[in-house]
Design a protein around this motif. Structure first.
Motif, PDB file in Angstrom:
ATOM      1  N   VAL A 127       0.617  -1.588  -0.211  1.00  0.00           N
ATOM      2  CA  VAL A 127       0.201   0.146  -0.279  1.00  0.00           C
ATOM      3  C   VAL A 127       0.556   1.190  -0.294  1.00  0.00           C
ATOM      4  O   VAL A 127       0.669   2.275  -0.348  1.00  0.00           O
ATOM      5  N   ILE A 128       1.736   0.840   1.353  1.00  0.00           N
ATOM      6  CA  ILE A 128       2.815   2.395   1.527  1.00  0.00           C
ATOM      7  C   ILE A 128       3.267   3.015  -0.593  1.00  0.00           C
ATOM      8  O   ILE A 128       3.472   3.879  -1.161  1.00  0.00           O
ATOM      9  N   VAL A 129       4.243   1.615  -0.932  1.00  0.00           N
ATOM     10  CA  VAL A 129       4.965   1.895  -2.494  1.00  0.00           C
ATOM     11  C   VAL A 129       3.493   1.944  -3.299  1.00  0.00           C
ATOM     12  O   VAL A 129       4.194   3.214  -3.763  1.00  0.00           O
ATOM     13  N   VAL A 130       2.244   1.434  -3.332  1.00  0.00           N
ATOM     14  CA  VAL A 130       1.397   1.990  -4.342  1.00  0.00           C
ATOM     15  C   VAL A 130       0.875   3.791  -4.264  1.00  0.00           C
ATOM     16  O   VAL A 130       0.744   4.233  -5.750  1.00  0.00           O
ATOM     17  N   MET A 131       0.561   3.831  -3.372  1.00  0.00           N
ATOM     18  CA  MET A 131       0.290   4.520  -2.777  1.00  0.00           C
ATOM     19  C   MET A 131       1.161   5.953  -3.091  1.00  0.00           C
ATOM     20  O   MET A 131       0.484   7.194  -3.638  1.00  0.00           O
ATOM     21  N   GLY A 132       2.526   6.084  -3.328  1.00  0.00           N
ATOM     22  CA  GLY A 132       3.718   6.836  -2.854  1.00  0.00           C
ATOM     23  C   GLY A 132       3.294   6.952  -4.408  1.00  0.00           C
ATOM     24  O   GLY A 132       3.910   8.151  -5.131  1.00  0.00           O
ATOM     25  N   LEU A 133       3.892   5.767  -5.374  1.00  0.00           N
ATOM     26  CA  LEU A 133       4.062   6.125  -6.782  1.00  0.00           C
ATOM     27  C   LEU A 133       2.848   7.031  -7.704  1.00  0.00           C
ATOM     28  O   LEU A 133       2.820   7.657  -8.083  1.00  0.00           O
ATOM     29  N   MET A 134       1.416   6.752  -6.982  1.00  0.00           N
ATOM     30  CA  MET A 134       0.384   8.237  -7.190  1.00  0.00           C
ATOM     31  C   MET A 134       0.536   9.203  -7.393  1.00  0.00           C
ATOM     32  O   MET A 134       0.075   9.467  -8.123  1.00  0.00           O
ATOM     33  N   LEU A 135       0.969   8.837  -5.968  1.00  0.00           N
ATOM     34  CA  LEU A 135       0.905  10.408  -5.456  1.00  0.00           C
ATOM     35  C   LEU A 135       1.951  11.282  -6.709  1.00  0.00           C
ATOM     36  O   LEU A 135       2.223  12.239  -6.636  1.00  0.00           O
ATOM     37  N   VAL A 136       3.248  10.861  -6.146  1.00  0.00           N
ATOM     38  CA  VAL A 136       4.792  11.405  -7.348  1.00  0.00           C
ATOM     39  C   VAL A 136       3.963  11.926  -8.292  1.00  0.00           C
ATOM     40  O   VAL A 136       3.955  11.771  -9.208  1.00  0.00           O
ATOM     41  N   GLY A 137       3.143  10.368  -9.303  1.00  0.00           N
ATOM     42  CA  GLY A 137       2.734  10.816 -10.921  1.00  0.00           C
ATOM     43  C   GLY A 137       2.059  11.940 -10.741  1.00  0.00           C
ATOM     44  O   GLY A 137       2.361  13.190 -11.440  1.00  0.00           O
ATOM     45  N   VAL A 138       1.412  12.091  -9.855  1.00  0.00           N
ATOM     46  CA  VAL A 138       0.348  13.295 -10.220  1.00  0.00           C
ATOM     47  C   VAL A 138       0.936  14.760  -9.506  1.00  0.00           C
ATOM     48  O   VAL A 138       0.795  15.856 -10.144  1.00  0.00           O
ATOM     49  N   GLU A 153      -2.895  20.409 -10.886  1.00  0.00           N
ATOM     50  CA  GLU A 153      -4.015  19.118 -11.613  1.00  0.00           C
ATOM     51  C   GLU A 153      -3.168  18.741  -9.413  1.00  0.00           C
ATOM     52  O   GLU A 153      -4.167  18.245  -9.239  1.00  0.00           O
ATOM     53  N   SER A 154      -2.393  18.564  -9.072  1.00  0.00           N
ATOM     54  CA  SER A 154      -1.924  18.305  -7.379  1.00  0.00           C
ATOM     55  C   SER A 154      -3.128  19.133  -6.441  1.00  0.00           C
ATOM     56  O   SER A 154      -3.531  18.409  -5.694  1.00  0.00           O
ATOM     57  N   LEU A 155      -2.665  20.420  -6.710  1.00  0.00           N
ATOM     58  CA  LEU A 155      -3.758  20.744  -5.847  1.00  0.00           C
ATOM     59  C   LEU A 155      -5.257  20.974  -6.127  1.00  0.00           C
ATOM     60  O   LEU A 155      -5.735  20.968  -5.253  1.00  0.00           O
ATOM     61  N   SER A 156      -5.377  20.849  -7.512  1.00  0.00           N
ATOM     62  CA  SER A 156      -7.038  20.134  -7.704  1.00  0.00           C
ATOM     63  C   SER A 156      -6.867  18.946  -6.960  1.00  0.00           C
ATOM     64  O   SER A 156      -8.136  19.168  -5.924  1.00  0.00           O
ATOM     65  N   LEU A 157      -6.697  17.787  -6.591  1.00  0.00           N
ATOM     66  CA  LEU A 157      -6.167  16.583  -6.888  1.00  0.00           C
ATOM     67  C   LEU A 157      -6.363  17.027  -4.775  1.00  0.00           C
ATOM     68  O   LEU A 157      -7.202  16.261  -3.962  1.00  0.00           O
ATOM     69  N   ALA A 158      -5.665  17.585  -4.847  1.00  0.00           N
ATOM     70  CA  ALA A 158      -5.169  18.063  -2.942  1.00  0.00           C
ATOM     71  C   ALA A 158      -6.778  19.417  -2.081  1.00  0.00           C
ATOM     72  O   ALA A 158      -7.811  18.598  -1.440  1.00  0.00           O
ATOM     73  N   ALA A 159      -7.638  19.868  -3.025  1.00  0.00           N
ATOM     74  CA  ALA A 159      -8.742  20.234  -2.884  1.00  0.00           C
ATOM     75  C   ALA A 159     -10.077  18.912  -2.774  1.00  0.00           C
ATOM     76  O   ALA A 159     -11.013  19.851  -1.765  1.00  0.00           O
ATOM     77  N   VAL A 160      -9.508  18.461  -3.414  1.00  0.00           N
ATOM     78  CA  VAL A 160     -10.766  17.009  -3.286  1.00  0.00           C
ATOM     79  C   VAL A 160     -10.877  16.691  -2.404  1.00  0.00           C
ATOM     80  O   VAL A 160     -11.844  16.045  -1.746  1.00  0.00           O
ATOM     81  N   PHE A 161      -9.374  15.923  -1.900  1.00  0.00           N
ATOM     82  CA  PHE A 161      -9.280  15.419  -0.792  1.00  0.00           C
ATOM     83  C   PHE A 161      -9.084  16.290   0.487  1.00  0.00           C
ATOM     84  O   PHE A 161     -10.371  15.304   1.527  1.00  0.00           O
ATOM     85  N   THR A 162      -9.472  17.891   0.044  1.00  0.00           N
ATOM     86  CA  THR A 162      -9.468  18.228   1.546  1.00  0.00           C
ATOM     87  C   THR A 162     -11.089  18.556   1.567  1.00  0.00           C
ATOM     88  O   THR A 162     -11.742  18.450   2.887  1.00  0.00           O
ATOM     89  N   ALA A 163     -11.921  18.468   0.752  1.00  0.00           N
ATOM     90  CA  ALA A 163     -13.395  18.293   0.530  1.00  0.00           C
ATOM     91  C   ALA A 163     -13.968  17.267   1.323  1.00  0.00           C
ATOM     92  O   ALA A 163     -14.631  17.125   2.132  1.00  0.00           O
TER      93      ALA A 163
END
Length: 399
Positions: free
Chosen positions: A124-135, A142-152
């Motif tokens: 989970v750590i590796v997959v989640m980490g790689l996905m976030l690095v990709g974004v 795109e990064s801050l827009s996704l972060a805004a969704v997470f924040t919501a």
């Protein structure tokens, strides 16, 4: 010539970024610890903590208009102390703190997801980490827009907790009229505020987005102050809902106090909060990777040895090499280090930086008082004193 970052961020996304960094997974566990010190007065501890953080936030706001650069704190301290060595030290300290913080949050978020699904935590750590690095590589918008969704999603979970606590039957502790604060209660309020102060760490990340903000001298100070004010209100309301619903003793002993509030108030399973905590973790990790890579990008301008990081990809407009290096470090940190120690190191490093930034602003204001956004000299002085007290308290807790 180094490629510049793309200016794609406005006040709204910048403020959402600041709120998202501060309203992280910590609020889901911190409430119980603050209640243990301040009792039913714990909501006031969060308000007081916001006031403690405010002078340093104002110092950052003024400095951000004097030097709107990616390596914010490094630029501030470097100019204030007239020392490139100090700038490099602070910049690297911020990078380390961001990496360590993201590693801790990534490990914690993976733990929630593993508990809910049974999937191996290392995977989970590796997959989640790689996905976030990709974004983070693809683009800052795109990064801050996704972060805004997470924040919501985070705020939605906290809103449900506030609603549940506000409509539940009051606990015995809340129903019995409390005495006016005496010296003992005031001491508990103060201890709770020092602890709650750590929930406000994150506003400083905003300044490191300066080179991607469309109107930095206008938007940076507003985003810093708006995010601090919004977060203070959210924390106070969440804590109010908790102490109104659950006894002080039960809250102070719980490792998942907000889940306990939901269970007591609604009588149903609070498992959905575990999934929201995963989104909170994803938000925190993405924000730190974006921030720390921008600090490396900014340090590349000041330090020849780091010049390799002073490049933005022509297509994405992001510091790709810095992002990949930081992402790899975050994943490795999440895999091999414990959460508790990582969190303690992060807090101590950032508080040390707060002390230096306040002192740097005092020195800079003496040399050149005028700035696009100005605060009275008393502000960095008070920020220096309060940050030093919080740092001494944090170091004492580690020893």
């Amino acid at each position: 010539m180094a490629e510049p970052l793309k200016r794609r961020i406005g006040l709204g996304l910048l403020t959402a970024y600041g709120v998202g960094v501060m309203v992280g997974a910590g609020i889901y566990v911190l409430v119980g610890a603050v209640v243990a010190d301040a009792g039913i007065w714990a909501p006031l501890s969060f308000v007081l903590a916001g006031l403690i953080a405010a002078p340093t936030a104002l110092s950052y706001a003024e400095f951000s208009t004097r030097l709107p650069e990616a390596a914010g704190e490094a630029a501030f301290v470097g100019q204030g102390f007239s020392s490139q060595a100090m700038a490099l030290f602070v910049g690297l300290a911020v990078v380390v703190a961001g990496t360590v913080s993201a590693g801790a949050v990534l490990r914690g978020g993976a733990g929630y997801l593993t508990a809910a699904t049974g999937v191996d935590s290392a995977l989970v750590i590796v997959v989640m980490g790689l996905m976030l690095v990709g974004v983070a590589v693809i683009g800052v918008l795109e990064s801050l827009s996704l972060a805004a969704v997470f924040t919501a999603i985070e705020l939605g979970g906290l809103a449900l907790v506030i609603w549940a606590g506000g409509t539940a039957e009051p606990s015995t502790d809340w129903a019995v009229p409390a005495a006016l604060p005496n010296m003992s209660i005031m001491a508990g309020l103060g201890l709770g505020a020092v602890l709650a102060f750590f929930a406000f760490i994150g506003f400083e990340d905003i300044v490191n987005m300066a080179e991607e903000v469309s109107e930095p001298t206008r938007s940076l100070p507003r985003a810093i102050l708006l995010s601090l004010a919004i977060t203070s209100v959210i924390y106070a309301l969440v804590c109010w809902a908790a102490v109104r619903t659950v006894s002080v003793n039960a809250l102070s002993q719980s490792t998942s106090p907000l889940a306990l509030v939901w269970q007591v108030a609604r009588g149903t399973s609070p498992d959905f909060l575990s999934y929201i905590a995963v989104f909170a973790a994803l938000n925190g990790v993405l924000a730190q990777i974006v921030m720390a890579s921008r600090v490396l990008f900014g340090l590349g301008k000041r330090t020849p040895g780091l010049a390799v990081f002073r490049h933005a990809n022509p297509r994405f407009g992001t510091p790709v090499l810095a992002t990949i290096v930081l992402g790899a470090a975050v994943i490795l940190t999440g895999l091999f280090f414990s959460v508790d120690r990582l969190a303690e190191v992060t807090s101590s490093v950032l508080l040390s930086v707060f002390v230096l930034v306040n002192l740097a602003l005092i020195l800079q204001k003496r040399r050149a008082p005028a700035a696009p956004f100005e605060v009275p000299m008393a502000v960095p002085v008070v920020g220096l004193v309060l940050s030093a007290i919080a740092l001494i308290t944090a170091l004492g807790g580690m020893l």
